[in-house]
Design an enzyme around this catalytic site. Structure first.
Site, mmCIF file in Angstrom:
data_model
loop_
_atom_site.group_PDB
_atom_site.id
_atom_site.type_symbol
_atom_site.label_atom_id
_atom_site.label_comp_id
_atom_site.label_asym_id
_atom_site.label_seq_id
_atom_site.Cartn_x
_atom_site.Cartn_y
_atom_site.Cartn_z
ATOM 1 N N ASP A 1 -11.130 7.828 5.657
ATOM 2 C CA ASP A 1 -11.363 6.479 5.133
ATOM 3 C C ASP A 1 -12.783 6.054 5.519
ATOM 4 O OD1 ASP A 1 -10.840 3.757 4.323
ATOM 5 O OD2 ASP A 1 -8.730 4.084 4.822
ATOM 6 N N ASP B 1 -13.424 2.193 1.201
ATOM 7 C CA ASP B 1 -12.928 0.834 1.382
ATOM 8 C C ASP B 1 -13.732 -0.193 0.567
ATOM 9 O OD1 ASP B 1 -11.050 -0.705 3.185
ATOM 10 O OD2 ASP B 1 -12.924 -1.683 3.727
ATOM 11 N N GLU C 1 -11.448 2.199 -3.299
ATOM 12 C CA GLU C 1 -10.573 1.025 -3.313
ATOM 13 C C GLU C 1 -11.340 -0.063 -4.070
ATOM 14 O OE1 GLU C 1 -8.168 -2.083 -0.429
ATOM 15 O OE2 GLU C 1 -10.238 -1.604 -0.034
ATOM 16 N N HIS D 1 -0.980 0.046 3.367
ATOM 17 C CA HIS D 1 -0.972 -0.667 4.645
ATOM 18 C C HIS D 1 -1.366 -2.139 4.511
ATOM 19 C CE1 HIS D 1 -5.057 0.302 3.771
ATOM 20 N NE2 HIS D 1 -5.464 -0.510 4.734
ATOM 21 N N ASP D 2 -1.624 -2.593 3.288
ATOM 22 C CA ASP D 2 -2.058 -3.985 3.085
ATOM 23 C C ASP D 2 -1.019 -4.848 2.380
ATOM 24 O OD1 ASP D 2 -4.607 -3.652 4.197
ATOM 25 O OD2 ASP D 2 -5.448 -2.949 2.298
HETATM 26 C C1 GLC Z 1 -9.436 -2.914 2.688
HETATM 27 C C2 GLC Z 1 -8.453 -2.326 3.671
HETATM 28 C C3 GLC Z 1 -7.925 -3.433 4.537
HETATM 29 C C4 GLC Z 1 -9.082 -4.038 5.296
HETATM 30 C C5 GLC Z 1 -10.187 -4.493 4.347
HETATM 31 C C6 GLC Z 1 -11.458 -4.745 5.092
HETATM 32 O O1 GLC Z 1 -8.854 -3.768 1.777
HETATM 33 O O2 GLC Z 1 -7.444 -1.642 2.989
HETATM 34 O O3 GLC Z 1 -6.940 -2.975 5.430
HETATM 35 O O4 GLC Z 1 -8.639 -5.140 6.047
HETATM 36 O O5 GLC Z 1 -10.490 -3.524 3.378
HETATM 37 O O6 GLC Z 1 -12.029 -3.540 5.526
#
Ligand code: GLC
Length: 513
Positions: A98, A200, A255, A317-318
């Site tokens: 990641d 990310d 993402e 995980h979010d």
């Molecule tokens: C992404 C991650 C999340 C994190 C955010 C800031 O959305 O999946 O868990 O809090 O980015 O890095």
């Protein structure tokens, strides 16, 4: 040219804090992942994506990185990582890590230096603006809060930008030194042999330097709204070129946290930006046939126009786990699994969904995440013993419901478990060119049933998902056998035309053998 591996792969997401603790500190670690590689190979996934394990003060549980090129001692060491990578590869499992490029931790030496003075050579590595201490430079708000996306630095009398926590200052990608330094962090891991990156909030890295006010709804969550800045696309082309220098089809999965498929699609570029992008549109759909039918048709047509390969995610995980989101019924989670693993594209399975885990109930006192995401991050129970296969006495979050029965060991023994259903679906997918890479065509099977056909040469599958709580009659030409039934597991019965309530079936054409 053979197709790249990631097109036919199923990726398994591991949130390392919650997978398995071998050191006894209550937090999962890299060694915990290594010890369970045989289990993942048995399950039949092709790759793992490990959420951040880099050095971090853990304000956002690792998404606040203070050293991109080292492992946080909570999780182990760099040699633990090398060993994990080597042993994963030996089992044919690829490894994605990641990468968090939009922001660092405020404890990263770069930020510490930048913050020290306005004259610091690294000042411009972050986004600073003038303004009176009472009035932030624009109306953007930080994620997970009502506060501005800006923090005033008393000592130097300027504001710095942070789309997330104030401990996560945004990097200034307009500075070529930042670009070069971040590219070096990719090379560090590529040279070690990783197969790719999950990137990310990648759509946020390029920003219009005007940083203007936006409409109030957009200002509330700017990371969901910052879109299509030409600078981001340029950076992505550069990153793609970097990955493509390496052999072995290294992959970048972005993402892109934008909520229309059109917006997400643009980050594939002209096959010169992201190889894959998450698309969270389906993740927010209710469990209703017409919504899914419409969404899948749209994804197929929008991505199809760009020759962009789809991805599918139900949990991560979010977000609350999909079993919890869909009301808690395991039957529905099973039907959703059959859908996830038969669609055209690359599916992502979030560790624990193969056990049918629900979110943990986390009391006020045990909550730790500023974003309220603790429930889906509960630790994975490996067996029925006290401690459930974790070394320490108590993990960092409470167990999910029913750990004494809903754990890996119990489900491996039970051939009718949801774990075996996942395994069976993964095997069916691996064995079928139609499921791995074939075409998809939705077919009319009445209002309550979502049905589609996958085809590659002579290989053909039908997928039927009954979203209603009533049995449905469906008729197709030809003979079809049930290869996988969501309620059971593998069967070999001839399909008689009746789809039980809430169930999904994977059918294989009788002609196939
Ligand atoms: C992404 C991650 C999340 C994190 C955010 C800031 O959305 O999946 O868990 O809090 O980015 O890095």
């Amino acid at each position: 040219m053979p197709e790249p591996w990631w097109k036919s792969a199923v990726v398994y997401q591991i949130y390392p804090r919650s997978f398995c603790d071998t050191s006894g500190n209550g937090v999962g670690d890299l060694e915990g992942i290594r010890r369970h590689l045989d289990h993942l190979a048995w399950l039949g996934v092709d790759a793992i994506w490990i959420s951040p394990f880099f050095r971090s003060p853990m304000k956002d549980y690792g998404y606040d990185v203070s050293d991109y090129c080292d492992v946080d001692p909570l999780f182990g060491t760099l040699s633990d990582f090398d060993r994990l990578l080597e042993e994963a590869h030996r089992r044919g499992l690829r490894v994605l890590i990641d990468w968090v490029p939009n922001h660092t931790s405020d404890q990263h030496p770069w930020f510490v230096e930048a913050r020290a003075s306005r004259e610091s050579p690294r000042r411009d590595w972050y986004v600073w603006r003038d303004g009176s201490p009472e009035r932030p430079p624009n109306n953007w708000r930080a994620a997970f809060s009502e506060s501005p996306a800006w923090t005033y630095d008393e000592k130097t009398g300027q504001w710095y930008l942070h789309l997330f926590l104030s401990e996560q200052p945004d990097l200034n990608w307009a500075n070529p030194d930042v670009v070069a330094a971040m590219r070096d962090t990719l090379r560090f891991w590529l040279d070690r042999g990783v197969d790719g990156f999950r990137m990310d909030v990648i759509h946020c890295i390029g920003k219009d330097p005007a940083l203007a006010d936006v409409a109030a709804d957009v200002a509330a969550i700017p990371y969901c709204a910052l879109n299509d800045d030409p600078r981001t696309h340029e950076h992505l082309r550069g990153l793609r070129a970097l990955l493509d220098e390496y052999p072995g089809d290294r992959v970048m999965v972005g993402e892109v946290f934008l909520l229309t498929t059109e917006q997400v699609a643009s980050y594939y570029g002209n096959r010169d930006e992201l190889h894959l992008s998450f698309n969270f549109v389906p993740l927010y759909l209710p469990w209703e046939a017409d919504r899914w039918r419409g969404c899948i048709d749209e994804i197929e047509s929008v991505l199809g126009r760009r020759d962009a390969w789809p991805t599918w995610v139900l949990s991560n995980h979010d977000q609350p786990r999909h079993r919890t989101r869909y009301g808690g019924d395991e039957g529905r989670a099973r039907a959703a699994a059959l859908l996830l693993l038969t669609l055209r594209g690359t599916p992502f399975v979030y560790a624990g969904e193969e056990l049918g885990l629900e979110d943990a109930v986390v009391s006020e006192a045990s909550r730790v995440d500023p974003g309220g995401r603790d429930g889906c991050r509960a630790p994975l129970p490996w067996d029925a013993q006290e401690g459930h296969g974790w070394a320490g006495e108590s993990p960092w979050l409470p167990w999910p419901p029913e750990p004494a029965t809903r754990n890996v060991a119990a489900q491996r023994r039970d051939p009718s478990s949801i774990l075996h259903l996942y395994r069976c679906l993964l095997a069916a997918r691996r064995g079928s060119p139609a499921l791995r890479s074939g075409t998809i065509e939705t077919i009319d099977a009445g209002a309550a049933v979502f049905a589609f056909r996958r085809r590659c040469g002579d290989d053909e599958r039908l997928v039927l998902v009954n979203f209603s709580e009533e049995a449905a009659r469906v008729e197709f030409e030809g003979q079809w056998r049930i290869e996988v039934a969501s309620a059971g597991v593998g069967t070999d019965e001839v399909f008689g035309g009746l789809l039980p309530p809430g169930q999904a079936l994977l059918l294989v054409s009788g002609k196939a053998d």
